[in-house]
Design a protein around this motif. Structure first.
Motif, PDB file in Angstrom:
ATOM      1  N   GLY A   1       0.812  -1.204   0.000  1.00  0.00           N
ATOM      2  CA  GLY A   1       0.000   0.000   0.000  1.00  0.00           C
ATOM      3  C   GLY A   1       0.845   1.253   0.000  1.00  0.00           C
ATOM      4  N   ILE A   2       0.187   2.368  -0.240  1.00  0.00           N
ATOM      5  CA  ILE A   2       0.861   3.660  -0.284  1.00  0.00           C
ATOM      6  C   ILE A   2       0.875   4.261   1.112  1.00  0.00           C
ATOM      7  CG2 ILE A   2       0.718   6.006  -1.189  1.00  0.00           C
ATOM      8  CD1 ILE A   2      -0.155   4.825  -3.812  1.00  0.00           C
ATOM      9  N   ILE A   3       2.070   4.633   1.546  1.00  0.00           N
ATOM     10  CA  ILE A   3       2.238   5.270   2.851  1.00  0.00           C
ATOM     11  C   ILE A   3       2.006   6.771   2.714  1.00  0.00           C
ATOM     12  CG2 ILE A   3       3.882   5.762   4.697  1.00  0.00           C
ATOM     13  CD1 ILE A   3       5.257   3.065   3.900  1.00  0.00           C
ATOM     14  N   SER A   4       2.636   7.394   1.706  1.00  0.00           N
ATOM     15  CA  SER A   4       2.447   8.825   1.447  1.00  0.00           C
ATOM     16  C   SER A   4       2.812   9.143   0.007  1.00  0.00           C
ATOM     17  CB  SER A   4       3.266   9.684   2.413  1.00  0.00           C
ATOM     18  OG  SER A   4       4.643   9.486   2.180  1.00  0.00           O
ATOM     19  N   GLN A   5       2.321  10.269  -0.478  1.00  0.00           N
ATOM     20  CA  GLN A   5       2.591  10.756  -1.825  1.00  0.00           C
ATOM     21  C   GLN A   5       3.136  12.162  -1.711  1.00  0.00           C
ATOM     22  OE1 GLN A   5      -0.666  10.168  -4.709  1.00  0.00           O
ATOM     23  NE2 GLN A   5      -1.844   9.393  -2.986  1.00  0.00           N
ATOM     24  N   TYR A   6       4.006  12.546  -2.658  1.00  0.00           N
ATOM     25  CA  TYR A   6       4.586  13.882  -2.574  1.00  0.00           C
ATOM     26  C   TYR A   6       5.203  14.294  -3.908  1.00  0.00           C
ATOM     27  CZ  TYR A   6       8.567  10.812  -1.691  1.00  0.00           C
ATOM     28  OH  TYR A   6       9.493   9.796  -1.763  1.00  0.00           O
TER      29      TYR A   6
ATOM     30  N   LEU B   1       7.832  17.073 -13.909  1.00  0.00           N
ATOM     31  CA  LEU B   1       7.306  16.689 -12.605  1.00  0.00           C
ATOM     32  C   LEU B   1       7.879  15.347 -12.188  1.00  0.00           C
ATOM     33  CD1 LEU B   1       5.282  16.899 -10.189  1.00  0.00           C
ATOM     34  CD2 LEU B   1       3.619  15.749 -11.682  1.00  0.00           C
ATOM     35  N   SER B   2       8.339  15.302 -10.967  1.00  0.00           N
ATOM     36  CA  SER B   2       8.744  14.048 -10.328  1.00  0.00           C
ATOM     37  C   SER B   2       7.783  13.846  -9.169  1.00  0.00           C
ATOM     38  CB  SER B   2      10.167  14.190  -9.802  1.00  0.00           C
ATOM     39  OG  SER B   2      10.959  13.178 -10.227  1.00  0.00           O
ATOM     40  N   TYR B   3       6.802  12.961  -9.356  1.00  0.00           N
ATOM     41  CA  TYR B   3       5.797  12.709  -8.337  1.00  0.00           C
ATOM     42  C   TYR B   3       6.078  11.336  -7.742  1.00  0.00           C
ATOM     43  CZ  TYR B   3       1.320  12.984  -5.975  1.00  0.00           C
ATOM     44  OH  TYR B   3       0.339  13.063  -5.003  1.00  0.00           O
ATOM     45  N   CYS B   4       6.191  11.274  -6.434  1.00  0.00           N
ATOM     46  CA  CYS B   4       6.646  10.053  -5.778  1.00  0.00           C
ATOM     47  C   CYS B   4       5.666   9.563  -4.725  1.00  0.00           C
ATOM     48  CB  CYS B   4       7.993  10.296  -5.102  1.00  0.00           C
ATOM     49  SG  CYS B   4       9.294  10.738  -6.252  1.00  0.00           S
ATOM     50  N   ALA B   5       5.886   8.322  -4.337  1.00  0.00           N
ATOM     51  CA  ALA B   5       5.125   7.725  -3.237  1.00  0.00           C
ATOM     52  C   ALA B   5       6.050   6.808  -2.461  1.00  0.00           C
ATOM     53  CB  ALA B   5       3.942   6.934  -3.765  1.00  0.00           C
ATOM     54  N   LEU B   6       5.827   6.772  -1.164  1.00  0.00           N
ATOM     55  CA  LEU B   6       6.461   5.763  -0.331  1.00  0.00           C
ATOM     56  C   LEU B   6       5.504   4.584  -0.293  1.00  0.00           C
ATOM     57  CD1 LEU B   6       7.979   7.756   2.649  1.00  0.00           C
ATOM     58  CD2 LEU B   6       9.144   6.779   0.668  1.00  0.00           C
TER      59      LEU B   6
ATOM     60  N   ILE C   1      -1.938   4.217  -9.534  1.00  0.00           N
ATOM     61  CA  ILE C   1      -2.563   4.940  -8.426  1.00  0.00           C
ATOM     62  C   ILE C   1      -2.096   6.400  -8.403  1.00  0.00           C
ATOM     63  CG2 ILE C   1      -2.694   5.087  -5.903  1.00  0.00           C
ATOM     64  CD1 ILE C   1      -2.427   1.971  -5.902  1.00  0.00           C
ATOM     65  N   LEU C   2      -0.824   6.641  -8.693  1.00  0.00           N
ATOM     66  CA  LEU C   2      -0.251   7.994  -8.630  1.00  0.00           C
ATOM     67  C   LEU C   2      -0.678   8.887  -9.791  1.00  0.00           C
ATOM     68  CD1 LEU C   2       3.436   7.238  -7.586  1.00  0.00           C
ATOM     69  CD2 LEU C   2       1.555   8.031  -6.144  1.00  0.00           C
ATOM     70  N   PHE C   3      -0.931   8.292 -10.951  1.00  0.00           N
ATOM     71  CA  PHE C   3      -1.142   9.077 -12.169  1.00  0.00           C
ATOM     72  C   PHE C   3      -2.228  10.150 -12.068  1.00  0.00           C
ATOM     73  CE2 PHE C   3      -3.098   9.801 -16.338  1.00  0.00           C
ATOM     74  CZ  PHE C   3      -2.019  10.417 -16.967  1.00  0.00           C
TER      75      PHE C   3
END
Length: 171
Positions: free
Chosen positions: A24-29, A90-95, A117-119
């Motif tokens: 699962g995703i912990i956080s997005q940033y 853009l560099s969009y990340c998730a933990l 999920i991030l898109f």
């Protein structure tokens, strides 16, 4: 009597067993965002239809233990014969937290499911950045990350089977 309305309860769904696969995703940033409008204000009066170029890249790396970082990198530009109207990077990340997944499942989650999920979030950021630069919002088309992932695996498998996967220079 005070506990009757309490919606928090110990469901004990796993009986304390932590061996079930989970991801699962912990956080997005936003890790990095660059918006360039190099030919403003002249670019706002250009009449020529621009060429829009959009590039995607997906990366993943282990952070610590069960935590990984997935990076969805999107680069967009609008060009005409007169020059660049705008450029967005853009560099969009998730933990991502993963536990008890087989290597293949973990790889698929990192490179197919997590980007899916991030898109939508990254798409909105790009659209807003282009709009805030003074242009009509750029609405990126949906991407089938799972389909692209399967295509990449098939291409790698075919390359390995044809012998093209061997390093150059081996004698």
């Amino acid at each position: 009597m005070a506990d009757e309305g309490n919606i928090i309860s110990d469901l004990d769904l796993g009986n304390g067993d932590d061996s079930a696969p989970a991801a699962g995703i912990i956080s997005q940033y936003i890790k990095d965002l660059s918006v360039e409008n190099p030919n403003a204000p002249e670019a706002f009066s250009w009449q020529e239809q621009p060429q829009i170029d959009v590039q995607f890249n997906i990366g993943a790396r282990a952070i610590e233990g069960e935590v990984h970082e997935v990076e969805l990198k999107i680069t967009c530009s609008s060009r005409t014969s007169l020059g660049v109207a705008f450029a967005v990077e853009l560099s969009y990340c998730a933990l991502i937290g993963m536990r008890n997944l087989e290597e293949g499942q973990a790889h698929a989650f990192l490179f197919a499911e997590a980007p899916r999920i991030l898109f939508p979030y990254a798409r909105r950021i790009v659209s807003d950045a282009v709009r805030d630069a003074g242009f009509a919002p750029l609405m990126l088309e949906p991407i089938d990350f799972n389909g692209l992932y399967v295509q990449q695996l098939q291409a790698q498998q075919q390359q390995a089977e044809s012998g093209m996967g061997e390093p150059v220079g081996n004698a």
